[in-house]
Design a protein around this motif. Structure first.
Motif, PDB file in Angstrom:
ATOM      1  N   ALA A   1      20.510  21.432  -0.883  1.00  0.00           N
ATOM      2  CA  ALA A   1      19.754  22.478  -1.590  1.00  0.00           C
ATOM      3  C   ALA A   1      19.658  23.743  -0.738  1.00  0.00           C
ATOM      4  O   ALA A   1      19.904  23.719   0.471  1.00  0.00           O
ATOM      5  CB  ALA A   1      18.357  21.972  -1.940  1.00  0.00           C
ATOM      6  N   ARG A   2      19.270  24.830  -1.378  1.00  0.00           N
ATOM      7  CA  ARG A   2      19.061  26.098  -0.684  1.00  0.00           C
ATOM      8  C   ARG A   2      17.865  25.970   0.260  1.00  0.00           C
ATOM      9  O   ARG A   2      16.952  25.164   0.012  1.00  0.00           O
ATOM     10  CB  ARG A   2      18.799  27.215  -1.695  1.00  0.00           C
ATOM     11  N   PRO A   3      17.812  26.771   1.330  1.00  0.00           N
ATOM     12  CA  PRO A   3      16.718  26.644   2.306  1.00  0.00           C
ATOM     13  C   PRO A   3      15.307  26.775   1.718  1.00  0.00           C
ATOM     14  O   PRO A   3      14.414  26.003   2.089  1.00  0.00           O
ATOM     15  CB  PRO A   3      17.002  27.764   3.308  1.00  0.00           C
ATOM     16  N   PHE A   4      15.095  27.706   0.787  1.00  0.00           N
ATOM     17  CA  PHE A   4      13.746  27.849   0.219  1.00  0.00           C
ATOM     18  C   PHE A   4      13.357  26.581  -0.529  1.00  0.00           C
ATOM     19  O   PHE A   4      12.209  26.146  -0.489  1.00  0.00           O
ATOM     20  CB  PHE A   4      13.651  29.073  -0.712  1.00  0.00           C
ATOM     21  N   TYR A   5      14.338  25.988  -1.217  1.00  0.00           N
ATOM     22  CA  TYR A   5      14.093  24.778  -1.994  1.00  0.00           C
ATOM     23  C   TYR A   5      13.800  23.603  -1.053  1.00  0.00           C
ATOM     24  O   TYR A   5      12.885  22.820  -1.291  1.00  0.00           O
ATOM     25  CB  TYR A   5      15.314  24.480  -2.869  1.00  0.00           C
ATOM     26  N   GLN A   6      14.573  23.520   0.018  1.00  0.00           N
ATOM     27  CA  GLN A   6      14.351  22.457   1.009  1.00  0.00           C
ATOM     28  C   GLN A   6      12.965  22.559   1.635  1.00  0.00           C
ATOM     29  O   GLN A   6      12.323  21.535   1.884  1.00  0.00           O
ATOM     30  CB  GLN A   6      15.425  22.513   2.099  1.00  0.00           C
ATOM     31  N   MET A   7      12.508  23.780   1.866  1.00  0.00           N
ATOM     32  CA  MET A   7      11.182  23.955   2.466  1.00  0.00           C
ATOM     33  C   MET A   7      10.105  23.366   1.556  1.00  0.00           C
ATOM     34  O   MET A   7       9.233  22.617   2.000  1.00  0.00           O
ATOM     35  CB  MET A   7      10.899  25.432   2.726  1.00  0.00           C
ATOM     36  N   VAL A   8      10.183  23.681   0.269  1.00  0.00           N
ATOM     37  CA  VAL A   8       9.182  23.173  -0.665  1.00  0.00           C
ATOM     38  C   VAL A   8       9.328  21.661  -0.828  1.00  0.00           C
ATOM     39  O   VAL A   8       8.333  20.936  -0.877  1.00  0.00           O
ATOM     40  CB  VAL A   8       9.248  23.905  -2.022  1.00  0.00           C
TER      41      VAL A   8
ATOM     42  N   GLU B   1       6.754  18.561  -0.475  1.00  0.00           N
ATOM     43  CA  GLU B   1       6.624  17.507  -1.473  1.00  0.00           C
ATOM     44  C   GLU B   1       6.696  16.131  -0.818  1.00  0.00           C
ATOM     45  O   GLU B   1       5.933  15.220  -1.171  1.00  0.00           O
ATOM     46  CB  GLU B   1       7.731  17.627  -2.535  1.00  0.00           C
ATOM     47  N   ILE B   2       7.612  15.964   0.130  1.00  0.00           N
ATOM     48  CA  ILE B   2       7.744  14.684   0.834  1.00  0.00           C
ATOM     49  C   ILE B   2       6.473  14.376   1.622  1.00  0.00           C
ATOM     50  O   ILE B   2       5.994  13.241   1.616  1.00  0.00           O
ATOM     51  CB  ILE B   2       9.003  14.689   1.732  1.00  0.00           C
ATOM     52  N   VAL B   3       5.907  15.383   2.270  1.00  0.00           N
ATOM     53  CA  VAL B   3       4.643  15.179   2.987  1.00  0.00           C
ATOM     54  C   VAL B   3       3.559  14.726   2.004  1.00  0.00           C
ATOM     55  O   VAL B   3       2.788  13.800   2.294  1.00  0.00           O
ATOM     56  CB  VAL B   3       4.217  16.462   3.742  1.00  0.00           C
ATOM     57  N   VAL B   4       3.512  15.333   0.833  1.00  0.00           N
ATOM     58  CA  VAL B   4       2.502  14.967  -0.167  1.00  0.00           C
ATOM     59  C   VAL B   4       2.716  13.535  -0.647  1.00  0.00           C
ATOM     60  O   VAL B   4       1.765  12.746  -0.715  1.00  0.00           O
ATOM     61  CB  VAL B   4       2.492  15.957  -1.350  1.00  0.00           C
ATOM     62  N   THR B   5       3.959  13.153  -0.982  1.00  0.00           N
ATOM     63  CA  THR B   5       4.178  11.792  -1.479  1.00  0.00           C
ATOM     64  C   THR B   5       3.923  10.746  -0.397  1.00  0.00           C
ATOM     65  O   THR B   5       3.398   9.667  -0.689  1.00  0.00           O
ATOM     66  CB  THR B   5       5.588  11.609  -2.085  1.00  0.00           C
ATOM     67  N   LEU B   6       4.255  11.064   0.841  1.00  0.00           N
ATOM     68  CA  LEU B   6       3.936  10.130   1.932  1.00  0.00           C
ATOM     69  C   LEU B   6       2.421  10.019   2.132  1.00  0.00           C
ATOM     70  O   LEU B   6       1.903   8.942   2.426  1.00  0.00           O
ATOM     71  CB  LEU B   6       4.632  10.560   3.224  1.00  0.00           C
TER      72      LEU B   6
ATOM     73  N   LEU C   1      -6.283  10.930  -4.464  1.00  0.00           N
ATOM     74  CA  LEU C   1      -4.955  10.689  -5.029  1.00  0.00           C
ATOM     75  C   LEU C   1      -4.672  11.616  -6.207  1.00  0.00           C
ATOM     76  O   LEU C   1      -3.566  12.153  -6.333  1.00  0.00           O
ATOM     77  CB  LEU C   1      -4.821   9.217  -5.434  1.00  0.00           C
ATOM     78  N   SER C   2      -5.660  11.835  -7.049  1.00  0.00           N
ATOM     79  CA  SER C   2      -5.494  12.764  -8.166  1.00  0.00           C
ATOM     80  C   SER C   2      -5.179  14.174  -7.659  1.00  0.00           C
ATOM     81  O   SER C   2      -4.300  14.857  -8.198  1.00  0.00           O
ATOM     82  CB  SER C   2      -6.757  12.800  -9.031  1.00  0.00           C
ATOM     83  N   LEU C   3      -5.877  14.594  -6.631  1.00  0.00           N
ATOM     84  CA  LEU C   3      -5.639  15.922  -6.055  1.00  0.00           C
ATOM     85  C   LEU C   3      -4.234  16.024  -5.449  1.00  0.00           C
ATOM     86  O   LEU C   3      -3.570  17.056  -5.578  1.00  0.00           O
ATOM     87  CB  LEU C   3      -6.695  16.234  -4.994  1.00  0.00           C
ATOM     88  N   LEU C   4      -3.793  14.959  -4.807  1.00  0.00           N
ATOM     89  CA  LEU C   4      -2.450  14.967  -4.224  1.00  0.00           C
ATOM     90  C   LEU C   4      -1.374  15.061  -5.308  1.00  0.00           C
ATOM     91  O   LEU C   4      -0.402  15.811  -5.165  1.00  0.00           O
ATOM     92  CB  LEU C   4      -2.239  13.723  -3.353  1.00  0.00           C
ATOM     93  N   TRP C   5      -1.546  14.306  -6.401  1.00  0.00           N
ATOM     94  CA  TRP C   5      -0.577  14.394  -7.504  1.00  0.00           C
ATOM     95  C   TRP C   5      -0.594  15.782  -8.130  1.00  0.00           C
ATOM     96  O   TRP C   5       0.461  16.315  -8.509  1.00  0.00           O
ATOM     97  CB  TRP C   5      -0.834  13.314  -8.555  1.00  0.00           C
ATOM     98  N   ALA C   6      -1.769  16.387  -8.242  1.00  0.00           N
ATOM     99  CA  ALA C   6      -1.854  17.759  -8.778  1.00  0.00           C
ATOM    100  C   ALA C   6      -1.130  18.731  -7.851  1.00  0.00           C
ATOM    101  O   ALA C   6      -0.425  19.643  -8.320  1.00  0.00           O
ATOM    102  CB  ALA C   6      -3.314  18.163  -8.964  1.00  0.00           C
ATOM    103  N   SER C   7      -1.279  18.545  -6.554  1.00  0.00           N
ATOM    104  CA  SER C   7      -0.562  19.394  -5.589  1.00  0.00           C
ATOM    105  C   SER C   7       0.941  19.219  -5.730  1.00  0.00           C
ATOM    106  O   SER C   7       1.694  20.201  -5.705  1.00  0.00           O
ATOM    107  CB  SER C   7      -0.983  19.047  -4.156  1.00  0.00           C
ATOM    108  N   LEU C   8       1.372  17.974  -5.885  1.00  0.00           N
ATOM    109  CA  LEU C   8       2.800  17.708  -6.050  1.00  0.00           C
ATOM    110  C   LEU C   8       3.343  18.400  -7.293  1.00  0.00           C
ATOM    111  O   LEU C   8       4.408  19.025  -7.248  1.00  0.00           O
ATOM    112  CB  LEU C   8       3.046  16.194  -6.125  1.00  0.00           C
TER     113      LEU C   8
END
Length: 140
Positions: A108-115, A119-124, A17-24
């Protein structure tokens, strides 16, 4: 000569979980950094405006600071808090940040949506990992 197979050394739930939050947090930082390359962004910041939130008042900046502080603190708290509190904090904040990310995705712009999609994958994954927290072995 045959080498033995690699040992499975997966991290514990708190470390994962700590690693996931750091990734986020890394994804947040890079998305905001790359957004500064959009024409007019730096000028808007210098004029005291903060994206769709409008004027960068003290209240707006405090709210933004809190929104960014929670994931940063969860890096540490995921490993520090007692398991039950950590588990449900990760579920609650994971859900809250998934909703925040969905709101920032729209329009949002496409590059922003991609990231933001990452982020959504990480929070899920944070929610999923917290809900699957291993139980103690209570052998008698």
């Amino acid at each position: 000569m045959h080498k033995p197979p690699l040992k499975d050394s997966r991290p514990s739930a708190p470390v994962m979980l700590s690693l996931l939050w750091a990734s986020l947090m890394s994804l947040y930082i890079y998305n905001d950094y790359f957004s500064m390359y959009l024409p007019g962004t730096v000028e808007s910041m210098a004029a005291g405006r903060i994206g769709p939130l409008g004027e960068a008042t003290d209240l707006v900046l405090i709210c933004v600071a809190l929104i960014l502080a929670i994931p940063a603190l969860m890096i540490f708290l995921s490993s520090l808090l007692p398991p039950v509190i950590s588990r449900w904090s990760n579920v609650a904040f994971g859900l809250a940040y998934t909703l925040i990310e969905i709101m920032t995705f729209i329009g949002a712009r496409p590059f922003y949506q991609m990231v933001v999609a990452f982020e959504i994958v990480v929070t899920l994954t944070i929610i999923w990992t917290a809900l699957r927290w291993p139980r103690a072995d209570v052998s008698e």
